[in-house]
Design an enzyme around this catalytic site. Sequence first.
Site, short mmCIF file in Angstrom:
data_model
loop_
_atom_site.label_atom_id
_atom_site.label_comp_id
_atom_site.label_asym_id
_atom_site.label_seq_id
_atom_site.Cartn_x
_atom_site.Cartn_y
_atom_site.Cartn_z
CD GLU A 254 -3.12 -1.04 0.02
OE1 GLU A 254 -2.98 -0.37 -0.36
OE2 GLU A 254 -3.37 -1.96 -0.03
CB CYS A 293 -1.77 7.14 2.39
SG CYS A 293 -3.22 5.77 3.53
P1 NAP Z 1 8.99 5.40 3.91
O1 NAP Z 1 9.77 5.96 4.17
O2 NAP Z 1 8.47 4.18 2.16
O3 NAP Z 1 8.77 3.89 5.23
C1 NAP Z 1 7.82 3.34 5.45
C2 NAP Z 1 8.80 1.68 5.59
O4 NAP Z 1 9.60 1.69 4.99
C3 NAP Z 1 9.49 2.58 7.52
O5 NAP Z 1 8.75 1.22 8.45
C4 NAP Z 1 10.53 2.53 6.96
O6 NAP Z 1 11.11 2.10 8.41
C5 NAP Z 1 10.64 1.30 6.34
N1 NAP Z 1 11.46 1.12 5.95
C6 NAP Z 1 12.43 1.98 4.77
N2 NAP Z 1 13.75 1.53 4.25
C7 NAP Z 1 13.89 0.10 4.71
C8 NAP Z 1 14.75 -0.93 3.86
N3 NAP Z 1 15.45 -1.24 3.65
N4 NAP Z 1 14.30 -2.28 4.71
C9 NAP Z 1 12.86 -2.27 5.51
N5 NAP Z 1 12.33 -1.26 6.29
C10 NAP Z 1 12.12 -0.03 5.33
O7 NAP Z 1 7.04 5.86 3.82
P2 NAP Z 1 6.69 6.44 5.28
O8 NAP Z 1 7.53 8.15 4.90
O9 NAP Z 1 6.95 6.15 6.53
O10 NAP Z 1 5.33 6.80 5.44
C11 NAP Z 1 4.40 7.36 4.43
C12 NAP Z 1 4.42 7.20 3.11
O11 NAP Z 1 3.52 6.47 3.07
C13 NAP Z 1 3.41 8.17 2.44
O12 NAP Z 1 4.07 8.22 0.82
C14 NAP Z 1 2.07 7.64 2.30
O13 NAP Z 1 1.32 8.08 1.18
C15 NAP Z 1 2.29 5.98 2.60
N6 NAP Z 1 1.33 5.46 2.82
C16 NAP Z 1 0.72 4.74 2.45
C17 NAP Z 1 -0.75 4.37 3.09
C18 NAP Z 1 -1.97 3.40 2.33
O14 NAP Z 1 -2.64 2.33 2.97
N7 NAP Z 1 -1.33 3.27 0.94
C19 NAP Z 1 -0.98 4.48 4.22
C20 NAP Z 1 -0.12 5.31 5.02
C21 NAP Z 1 1.20 5.81 4.46
P3 NAP Z 1 12.40 3.34 9.09
O15 NAP Z 1 11.11 4.49 9.39
O16 NAP Z 1 12.75 2.64 9.49
O17 NAP Z 1 12.92 3.66 7.68
#
Ligand code: NAP
Length: 678
Positions: A254, A293
């Site tokens: 997602e 999101c």
């Molecule tokens: P993100 O930067 O992509 O991070 C998401 C998750 O991935 C975090 O837990 C992050 O951990 C982890 N992660 C990053 N690199 C990784 C790696 N190499 N290995 C394992 N895990 C890794 O997103 P975010 O900034 O937290 O969230 C915002 C985004 O999420 C927005 O774009 C939003 O639209 C989207 N979102 C989508 C939905 C949906 O249902 N479609 C819902 C909520 C949010 P760390 O934080 O520890 O780096």
Amino acid sequence: MTLPSFVSGAWWTPADDAGAAVVRDASTGDEITRVSTAGIDLGGALEYARTVGQRSLGGLTFHQRAVLLKRFAQVLTERKAELYALSARAGSTTRDAMIDVDGGIGVLFTYSSKGRRELPNAQLYLDGPAETLSKDGTFLGRHVYTRLPGAVVQINAFNFPVWGPLEKFAPAFLAGVPTIVKPATPTAYITEAWVRMLVETGLVPDGALQLVSGAVPGLFDLLRLGDVVAFTGSASTAAALKAQTPDGVRFMSETDSINASVLGPDATPGTPVFDAFVRQLMVELTAKTGQKCTAIRRAIVPAASVADVAAALEAKLTKVVIGDPHAEGVTMGPVVSLAQRDEVMRGVRKLVDAGGEVMVGSTAAPEVMRADGTVGSAPDGAFVAPVVVGFGPDAPDVVHEVEAFGPVTALIGYDTVEEAAELVGRGGGSLVTSVATDDRSFAAALLPLIGPYNGRVLFLDSVDARTSTGHGSPVPHLVHGGPGRAGGGEELGGVRAVLHFMQRTAVQGSPQMLTAVTGVWHPGADVSEGEHPFRKPLSRLRIGDRIASGEREVTLEDIETFAHFTGDTFYAHMDEAAAAANPFFPGRVAHGYLLVSFAAGLFVDPDPGPVLANYGLENLRFVTPVSPGDRIRVELTAKQITPRETDDYGEVRWDAVIRNQNDDLVASYDVLTLVTKE
Ligand code: NAP
């Protein structure tokens, strides 16, 4: 203090915090915690889930797991004020925190209730009816779901530290598959808090829920067939993690989404729908400071209404009080971190550089209310003012591609329904589009055009303007997710989500074998006649227990009596010539409901006993018409027994078949009854 993880049945913290990420209060910049997993045994955690977690969940039925979900929901409800307090440090007002915390608790309650109502009190889930694959009925096929044998690894986004993990945990738990939660670093302390609350109850089955507070290096290399990755976050992280996921491991994602909200041409200023549209836009812009999101990134409105929408929005936005959520009266907090604030501003700049005009709000750092009630600048707080950037119908691609993950939306004009639909589709696949209109033909023309580009479509009109749950709120009953850019995954949607953690298998065999492996009786399998099955409580009733009735003749007088008694004097029962002219009937025939009533009279055991009530029929089909003088009989066979966990009774589904004197099938259906356990 470094944030603990909960792995292999115990709380764990790293030996030191060298290299730990520092998490700060979004309003003040004060340190809250440090996040590190240096030295954690992730392979051990995975193995613990696959062995201990699988064993403890495997010992429970769907209903037993569902009852536990309700207990979890109750515990979190009692302690939700603690979660609100923590959420304030991440920039959430109480309204924002409720979206996340109460939303997450609501998912637990809904899955508990759906699990008990829509799943059997068993471990297998049957999908659709049995298919007869041989002429004589000795070879059948049926789709059966079994739980996956591995672990669910959740990777969560920062913006929903409660709802996000819970909306994945609830269906996985119900399916019987253990979960390892990895929260996003900036809000991991909020996830840690609710996990701790659940662990403290002692109710969580061993290994069913683990928490990794920090990075998960090398974990993906250890995944194998039977495990699931459930990712939520940005599209770029999703792509990187998918590439690391071994073949055969389910990867659900997602991601971010450039959602749209369309204003119908009928909804001109002054109409209730126009007001509802602006109100919704305002909510989506400011709730969780735009960090949802599902927030509206593109408001697509009739070209003639662009200025009116901007003006109406501006009037509302002047009432927004930006500040530290700890201060009384603040209605919009900061975004989660300074890094996130900078990211949002980069997104706004891209929109402006592409020709957008800032129509409402400002890109300057806002004056904010501090925790002590004073107003002024707050350089250490991640504050952003709401911004609306306007474009014409020829809006550049950037508008459909950049997710400024904060209180930012683009306003785009359109002229025709086709143009509105095309603009929606240019988002490349979205979680949700809402359409505000009272013009039902506009809505009907739009749906087939935008449906393929959206996981959810909400029609806002003057009827549901007050009752709608809103553009930005996924509900556990309906699917959440979207095609293309939105990740291509699907979550929630009631029982559908439980099945994401199970494997569907087409099972073929004899009726006897399918009955034995599924626990549900199939026609053609062994039956047992003897003591009337209505005399047997659940403790003695077995699937295959049957009552085969004697015959009863259906007379013309019966048909007439029934017709006059009920008022159902439809010509097929009353008028020989008219009935014979009907392509389906030889002449006057008995009412289907008369046959079902006679059948009940034939199979029932009338005295008080274990059967408490008949609560319905399902799948009723009338096959061969019954003419005056025909004789019918019925066979009633116990097909499925579902004891309720929290009551002294359960549900029994009976297979009912009515035949005539020639053995032709007259009707078939399921009778649903409630029966005492003892
Ligand atoms: P993100 O930067 O992509 O991070 C998401 C998750 O991935 C975090 O837990 C992050 O951990 C982890 N992660 C990053 N690199 C990784 C790696 N190499 N290995 C394992 N895990 C890794 O997103 P975010 O900034 O937290 O969230 C915002 C985004 O999420 C927005 O774009 C939003 O639209 C989207 N979102 C989508 C939905 C949906 O249902 N479609 C819902 C909520 C949010 P760390 O934080 O520890 O780096």
